[in-house]
Design an enzyme around this catalytic site. Structure first.
Site, mmCIF file in Angstrom:
data_model
loop_
_atom_site.group_PDB
_atom_site.id
_atom_site.type_symbol
_atom_site.label_atom_id
_atom_site.label_comp_id
_atom_site.label_asym_id
_atom_site.label_seq_id
_atom_site.Cartn_x
_atom_site.Cartn_y
_atom_site.Cartn_z
ATOM 1 N N TYR A 32 8.767 56.796 99.104
ATOM 2 C CA TYR A 32 7.686 55.818 99.162
ATOM 3 C C TYR A 32 6.894 55.936 100.450
ATOM 4 C CZ TYR A 32 10.109 52.667 102.469
ATOM 5 O OH TYR A 32 10.693 52.112 103.580
ATOM 6 N N ARG A 51 3.254 62.912 105.053
ATOM 7 C CA ARG A 51 4.684 62.596 105.096
ATOM 8 C C ARG A 51 5.244 62.439 103.685
ATOM 9 N NH1 ARG A 51 6.681 57.569 108.439
ATOM 10 N NH2 ARG A 51 5.644 56.503 106.713
ATOM 11 N N ARG A 100 21.580 58.078 81.645
ATOM 12 C CA ARG A 100 22.001 58.167 83.047
ATOM 13 C C ARG A 100 22.806 59.450 83.252
ATOM 14 N NH1 ARG A 100 26.585 56.741 86.170
ATOM 15 N NH2 ARG A 100 26.034 56.115 88.296
ATOM 16 N N LYS A 148 11.721 59.449 103.643
ATOM 17 C CA LYS A 148 11.393 58.041 103.354
ATOM 18 C C LYS A 148 11.775 57.702 101.919
ATOM 19 C CE LYS A 148 7.763 54.696 104.544
ATOM 20 N NZ LYS A 148 8.623 53.787 105.309
HETATM 21 N N1 PDD Z 1 8.698 51.161 107.200
HETATM 22 N N2 PDD Z 1 11.588 53.609 110.567
HETATM 23 C C1 PDD Z 1 11.890 53.114 109.358
HETATM 24 C C2 PDD Z 1 13.318 53.086 108.939
HETATM 25 C C3 PDD Z 1 10.862 52.641 108.512
HETATM 26 O O1 PDD Z 1 11.174 52.158 107.299
HETATM 27 C C4 PDD Z 1 9.526 52.668 108.964
HETATM 28 C C5 PDD Z 1 8.387 52.180 108.099
HETATM 29 C C6 PDD Z 1 9.259 53.175 110.251
HETATM 30 C C7 PDD Z 1 7.870 53.264 110.819
HETATM 31 O O2 PDD Z 1 7.125 54.274 110.165
HETATM 32 P P1 PDD Z 1 5.545 54.163 110.007
HETATM 33 O O3 PDD Z 1 4.994 54.009 111.384
HETATM 34 O O4 PDD Z 1 5.182 55.434 109.398
HETATM 35 O O5 PDD Z 1 5.297 52.947 109.159
HETATM 36 C C8 PDD Z 1 10.319 53.660 111.012
HETATM 37 C C9 PDD Z 1 7.688 50.656 106.291
HETATM 38 C C10 PDD Z 1 6.542 50.012 106.995
HETATM 39 C C11 PDD Z 1 8.349 49.754 105.261
HETATM 40 O O6 PDD Z 1 9.410 50.149 104.785
HETATM 41 O O7 PDD Z 1 7.813 48.705 104.923
#
Ligand code: PDD
Length: 282
Positions: A32, A51, A100, A148
């Site tokens: 995501y 990313r 599944r 992510k």
């Molecule tokens: N989260 N570290 C983690 C574990 C994160 O989930 C996020 C972002 C960041 C910061 O990354 P960025 O600057 O690219 O947003 C660091 C998003 C905002 C979320 O899960 O809502």
């Protein structure tokens, strides 16, 4: 009612339907992004799309929209939902097989592609005035925090534990070294005026906001690990994320940072970042 995007269609949020066999639902087999919106425009769109491409390639999920399609989807959702300020959430799962199974579905299984908006004040966030209180807890996430994925259970458990303990959020640590926040990168400024931030490796998400903030920093920067103890003794501390921008931290494990209000370098950096974000948003 919001309009969302699901698998090529713009539909009311109540009409989105996903298979119970979707890999995202059963295995968190999904990646995501969260992109912020300022003045109805997308902040650091290219950083996020790049990313996402990396997360997709590391997990081997294929068939997601390309850069120009994402741009079209984001702009359509911002316009249909009249978003002036807020976020757009994108998710791509490995799709929905017939059953599944730990084994991946055939390569031609289409991914599930979802995007929706959340209107919210980001620049005028009261937490930025107050600053956050964080507590540290062991980082027990899997070893690929740089991807992510939607496996957010541990971070969510720890954030709720932090709130139950009277804090606002968590900073996770491995063997006494801070990795990152629940959904933010963690940074400190030492009493010598050096900004210290965790190096980019598999232990942290490579934040898009972090990457945009570092060139705006006036201080000397050291990309190295810092300990819980060093953080507790820091002159200033802050977190960075797409939804929070630069957010001051004023307490770590009950230790007051600076004088307990957002540090001046952090406040300046937040302003500089928001200025940059507005200026470069598309
Ligand atoms: N989260 N570290 C983690 C574990 C994160 O989930 C996020 C972002 C960041 C910061 O990354 P960025 O600057 O690219 O947003 C660091 C998003 C905002 C979320 O899960 O809502």
């Amino acid at each position: 009612m919001r309009t969302i995007y699901l698998n090529g269609n713009y539909i009311p949020e109540t009409e989105g339907k996903i298979s119970v066999f979707d890999r995202g639902f059963l295995f968190s087999d999904a990646v995501y992004e969260v992109v912020s919106v300022l003045d109805g425009k997308l902040v650091d769109f290219n950083g996020h799309v790049q990313r996402l491409a990396r997360s997709l390639s590391e997990t081997g999920i294929s068939g997601a929209p390309d850069t120009s399609s994402w741009l079209e989807i984001c702009r359509a959702l911002v316009s249909r939902n009249a978003v002036e300020e807020g976020m757009i959430y994108w998710q791509v799962t490995r799709g929905a097989p017939q059953d599944r199974d730990f084994v991946f579905p055939p390569a031609d299984t289409p991914p599930t592609v979802l995007a929706f908006t959340q209107s919210r004040a980001l620049a005028d966030n009261p937490s930025a005035q107050r600053g956050l209180r964080v507590v540290t807890m062991p980082d027990l996430r899997w070893g690929r925090a740089d991807i992510k994925t939607t496996q957010l259970l541990y971070a969510s458990l720890m954030k709720n534990e932090a709130i139950a303990r009277g804090a606002d959020d968590v900073w996770m640590e491995r063997d006494g070294w801070i990795t990152e926040g629940s959904a933010q990168n963690a940074h400190i400024i030492t009493t010598e005026g050096v900004l210290v931030t965790h190096p980019l490796n598999r232990e942290i998400l490579h934040g898009i906001t972090r990457a945009a903030v570092l060139p705006l920093v006036a201080q000397q920067i050291e990309e190295r690990r810092f300990s819980v103890n060093e953080a507790e003794q820091a002159a200033e501390a802050f977190v960075s994320s797409a939804s929070g921008f630069v957010m001051p931290v004023v307490q770590i494990n009950g230790h007051v940072i600076g004088n307990g209000t957002p540090g001046s370098a952090t406040v300046q950096l937040r302003q500089a970042y928001i200025g940059w974000a507005r200026h470069t948003a598309i």
